[in-house]
Design an enzyme around this catalytic site. Sequence first.
Site, mmCIF file in Angstrom:
data_model
loop_
_atom_site.group_PDB
_atom_site.id
_atom_site.type_symbol
_atom_site.label_atom_id
_atom_site.label_comp_id
_atom_site.label_asym_id
_atom_site.label_seq_id
_atom_site.Cartn_x
_atom_site.Cartn_y
_atom_site.Cartn_z
ATOM 1 C CB SER A 55 -9.003 39.268 10.619
ATOM 2 O OG SER A 55 -9.527 40.462 11.135
ATOM 3 C CE1 TYR A 201 -4.891 43.831 8.162
ATOM 4 C CE2 TYR A 201 -6.490 45.151 9.349
ATOM 5 C CZ TYR A 201 -6.158 44.014 8.666
ATOM 6 O OH TYR A 201 -7.112 43.047 8.463
ATOM 7 C CB ILE A 202 -4.547 50.552 13.025
ATOM 8 C CG1 ILE A 202 -4.113 49.263 13.738
ATOM 9 C CG2 ILE A 202 -5.490 51.370 13.907
ATOM 10 C CD1 ILE A 202 -3.346 49.500 15.018
ATOM 11 C CG PHE A 203 -3.389 54.908 10.594
ATOM 12 C CD1 PHE A 203 -3.998 55.407 11.730
ATOM 13 C CD2 PHE A 203 -2.000 54.883 10.542
ATOM 14 C CE1 PHE A 203 -3.249 55.870 12.802
ATOM 15 C CE2 PHE A 203 -1.238 55.347 11.606
ATOM 16 C CZ PHE A 203 -1.869 55.843 12.736
ATOM 17 C CB ALA A 204 -6.074 50.796 5.923
ATOM 18 C CD GLU A 205 -10.271 46.698 10.376
ATOM 19 O OE1 GLU A 205 -11.083 45.786 10.192
ATOM 20 O OE2 GLU A 205 -9.216 46.555 11.032
ATOM 21 C CE1 TYR A 225 -12.311 41.010 12.975
ATOM 22 C CE2 TYR A 225 -11.485 41.537 15.174
ATOM 23 C CZ TYR A 225 -11.294 41.000 13.910
ATOM 24 O OH TYR A 225 -10.082 40.437 13.588
ATOM 25 C CB ILE A 231 -8.463 52.283 19.852
ATOM 26 C CG1 ILE A 231 -8.974 51.796 18.493
ATOM 27 C CG2 ILE A 231 -6.955 52.163 19.963
ATOM 28 C CD1 ILE A 231 -8.421 52.598 17.325
#
Length: 256
Positions: A55, A201-205, A225, A231
Site C-alpha cells: 500500500s 480502490y476497494i473494488f479494484a483490489e 497483508y 470486510i
Amino acid sequence: MSQLSTISYVDSFRQPPTPCDFSEKNQCKELYISGATPRCESIIQQGEHALIGISPFNSQFSKTYVTSLVNFIARRFKRFDILMPCLSEASRLLIATGMEEKKAIKKTRRELRRHKTHLTYLLSLYELRSTPAKIIQFSDFIDNTSYKSLNFEAKKAFANCSRFRQDCLTMSQMAVRGRLRGKGRQDSELKSQLVNDALPYIFAELPFFLDTPSLLNVPYSTFFYHRVWPIGEGLYKGHYPVKVKPKQSYGLISLR
C-alpha cells in the site's frame, strides 16, 4: 458488522504463527503469518503461491519491512508476486482527502516509482527461479475476463446487499479517516462524498482477495497483508452474495 481486532483474528487460527528470523541489520528480526481460517492455514502450508499486497502512503511499508517481507515469503513459497495499485486508484485516496487532482497524481506517481525501484531490486535476487516473481498492478488486468467478472460480482453485491455495501463504506471511511489523521486533520472533515470517492480502490483490489488463482493461473494462492480487512470476516463467513473461491486464502503478516 462488528470488527474483529487483529489479536482476536490471529488467536482464532488453528496453527500457531510461524517465525522466520533474520540476522541482517536492515531487516525486521521476526515475522509471523497466520491464516484467516483453518482452510486458509491449510493452503498456506502447501506453499504454492503468495501475493503480497503493498500500500502506497502507508508507513508500514518501509524499506526495512518490505525487504524482510519479500525475503520471508520467498523462503516459504514456490511462487510469489507483488500487488500494487495503479496510478488512478492509488491517487484516489489523496484526492478524497482534499488534495488537488494534478498534485495528487504527481505525488502518487512518485510514491509508486519509489516502491517499484526497491521491489525491482529485491525481485532481481530471485530472478533465477523457474517462475520469477512479478510486480503486478490492478490496471494490468483491466481486460482479463476473470478479473472483470469478479469486479462485476463485487459491484453487484454492493448494489444489492445492504450489509456488504455498509461494510465496504466502513472500510473506505477507515482509509480516508486514517489519511486525514495522518495529515493532522480532523474527523469533522470526513464527508460521505470523500468516502464514496475512495470506493473504487476497494473494488479494484477485491478480485485478488476473492480468486487470485484464476487471475494468475496458479493452483492455490494466499493474499498477504499486515492487518485484517474490515470486510474479510464477512467474506469468509459467507455473509455476502460475493464469495471467496475455494482455492484462495488470506494470511495475516505480523511482527512480534
